[in-house]
Design a protein around this motif. Structure first.
Motif, PDB file in Angstrom:
ATOM      1  N   LYS A 132       0.677  -1.035  -0.023  1.00 38.19           N
ATOM      2  CA  LYS A 132      -0.092   0.082  -0.035  1.00 38.19           C
ATOM      3  C   LYS A 132       0.952   1.110  -0.010  1.00 38.19           C
ATOM      4  N   ALA A 154      -4.057  10.574  -0.733  1.00 36.34           N
ATOM      5  CA  ALA A 154      -4.604   9.244  -1.192  1.00 36.34           C
ATOM      6  C   ALA A 154      -3.956   8.236  -0.729  1.00 36.34           C
ATOM      7  N   ASN A 162      -7.226  -0.123  -6.425  1.00 33.37           N
ATOM      8  CA  ASN A 162      -8.250   0.868  -5.642  1.00 33.37           C
ATOM      9  C   ASN A 162      -7.562   1.875  -5.153  1.00 33.37           C
ATOM     10  N   THR A 164      -8.477   5.457  -2.491  1.00 34.94           N
ATOM     11  CA  THR A 164      -9.487   6.123  -1.739  1.00 34.94           C
ATOM     12  C   THR A 164      -8.636   7.392  -1.120  1.00 34.94           C
ATOM     13  N   GLY A 165      -9.681   8.382  -0.815  1.00 33.95           N
ATOM     14  CA  GLY A 165      -9.096   9.425  -0.104  1.00 33.95           C
ATOM     15  C   GLY A 165      -9.984  10.397   0.771  1.00 33.95           C
ATOM     16  N   GLU A 166      -9.865  10.587   1.885  1.00 30.11           N
ATOM     17  CA  GLU A 166     -10.853  11.363   2.531  1.00 30.11           C
ATOM     18  C   GLU A 166     -10.402  12.796   2.850  1.00 30.11           C
ATOM     19  N   ALA A 182     -14.563  13.651  -0.461  1.00 30.23           N
ATOM     20  CA  ALA A 182     -13.907  12.223  -0.257  1.00 30.23           C
ATOM     21  C   ALA A 182     -14.191  11.412  -1.551  1.00 30.23           C
ATOM     22  N   TYR A 183     -13.622  10.421  -1.752  1.00 31.21           N
ATOM     23  CA  TYR A 183     -13.602   9.818  -3.060  1.00 31.21           C
ATOM     24  C   TYR A 183     -13.098   8.231  -2.787  1.00 31.21           C
ATOM     25  N   SER A 184     -13.332   7.506  -3.887  1.00 26.42           N
ATOM     26  CA  SER A 184     -12.928   5.921  -3.947  1.00 26.42           C
ATOM     27  C   SER A 184     -12.977   5.806  -5.567  1.00 26.42           C
ATOM     28  N   TYR A 186     -12.566   2.587  -8.163  1.00 29.48           N
ATOM     29  CA  TYR A 186     -12.627   1.027  -8.291  1.00 29.48           C
ATOM     30  C   TYR A 186     -12.336   0.783  -9.649  1.00 29.48           C
ATOM     31  N   ARG A 195     -18.013  11.202  -2.641  1.00 28.25           N
ATOM     32  CA  ARG A 195     -18.877  11.607  -1.222  1.00 28.25           C
ATOM     33  C   ARG A 195     -18.729  12.778  -0.785  1.00 28.25           C
TER      34      ARG A 195
END
Length: 212
Positions: A132, A154, A162, A164-166, A182-184, A186, A195
């Motif tokens: 990761k 990220a 994948n 993701t990021g908050e 926020a986003y993801s 896939y 989001r």
């Protein structure tokens, strides 16, 4: 002067010398033990001080970090897509050898494919055990199909691709622009979920972006 007077004078001189010698001997008997005790106390104090201050010294103060210049980390995702991580420089965490700190990292997912996904940032942390990659500062994502995204953080799982990021995301592409909190990402970038505070909805031929 008679012989008796001369003998008395010599005796008195000898007596004075003997008394002076006795005082010196007595002084030495008293002073030497005191001096020895003082020397031992000084040595013991110095040893105790060095032992005490040694606990405050960190091994890192005497151990130079090993910096890698233009490192490259290769791998393969679960679906067989090769990836490569490059950076300007890297430093391995001495407390956790599986963690590597990266300066100006670049991640390329799908190396050799027609549309690889590329991510860049100011800094990064890569774990060689979980594969990761965390990206920090001026994160830029390019999906290779004309869509570009910008955020401050990220997390990329190179095993499945994948992302993701908050954090706040701003993106643009052939169908418009989008912003969210926020986003993801896939399915190799075919499905993107935004989001929180989403201002637009983007439909793609190969997937969809869903506002939540």
């Amino acid at each position: 002067m008679t012989t008796l007077d001369a003998n008395r004078g010599a005796f008195k001189r000898d007596l004075r010398r003997w008394r002076r010698r006795s005082r010196r001997v007595l002084l030495a008997r008293v002073a030497l033990p005191i001096a020895m005790v003082a020397v031992l106390a000084a040595v013991g104090g110095q040893v105790a001080w060095r032992t005490f201050t040694a606990g405050d010294r960190r091994p890192a103060d005497t151990k130079a970090q090993i910096r890698m210049i233009t490192p490259r980390f290769y791998g393969q995702s679960s679906d067989g897509r090769p990836f490569v991580i490059t950076a300007r420089s890297a430093v391995r965490d001495e407390a956790d050898l599986k963690r590597v700190f990266l300066d100006a990292p670049t991640l390329t997912l799908g190396v050799g494919s027609p549309a690889p996904t590329r991510s860049t940032a100011d800094r990064g942390v890569y774990r060689e055990d979980t594969l990761k990659l965390q990206l920090f500062g001026n994160v830029r994502l390019d999906d290779g199909a004309g869509y570009r995204f910008a955020s401050n953080e990220a997390l990329v799982d190179t095993r499945n691709g994948n992302i993701t990021g908050e954090t706040t995301l701003q993106g643009e592409g052939p169908t418009g622009q989008v912003q969210s909190n926020a986003y993801s990402v896939y399915d190799k970038g075919d499905r993107i979920v935004f989001r929180g505070g989403v201002k637009t909805r983007i439909d793609r031929k190969t997937g969809q972006a869903v506002a939540e």
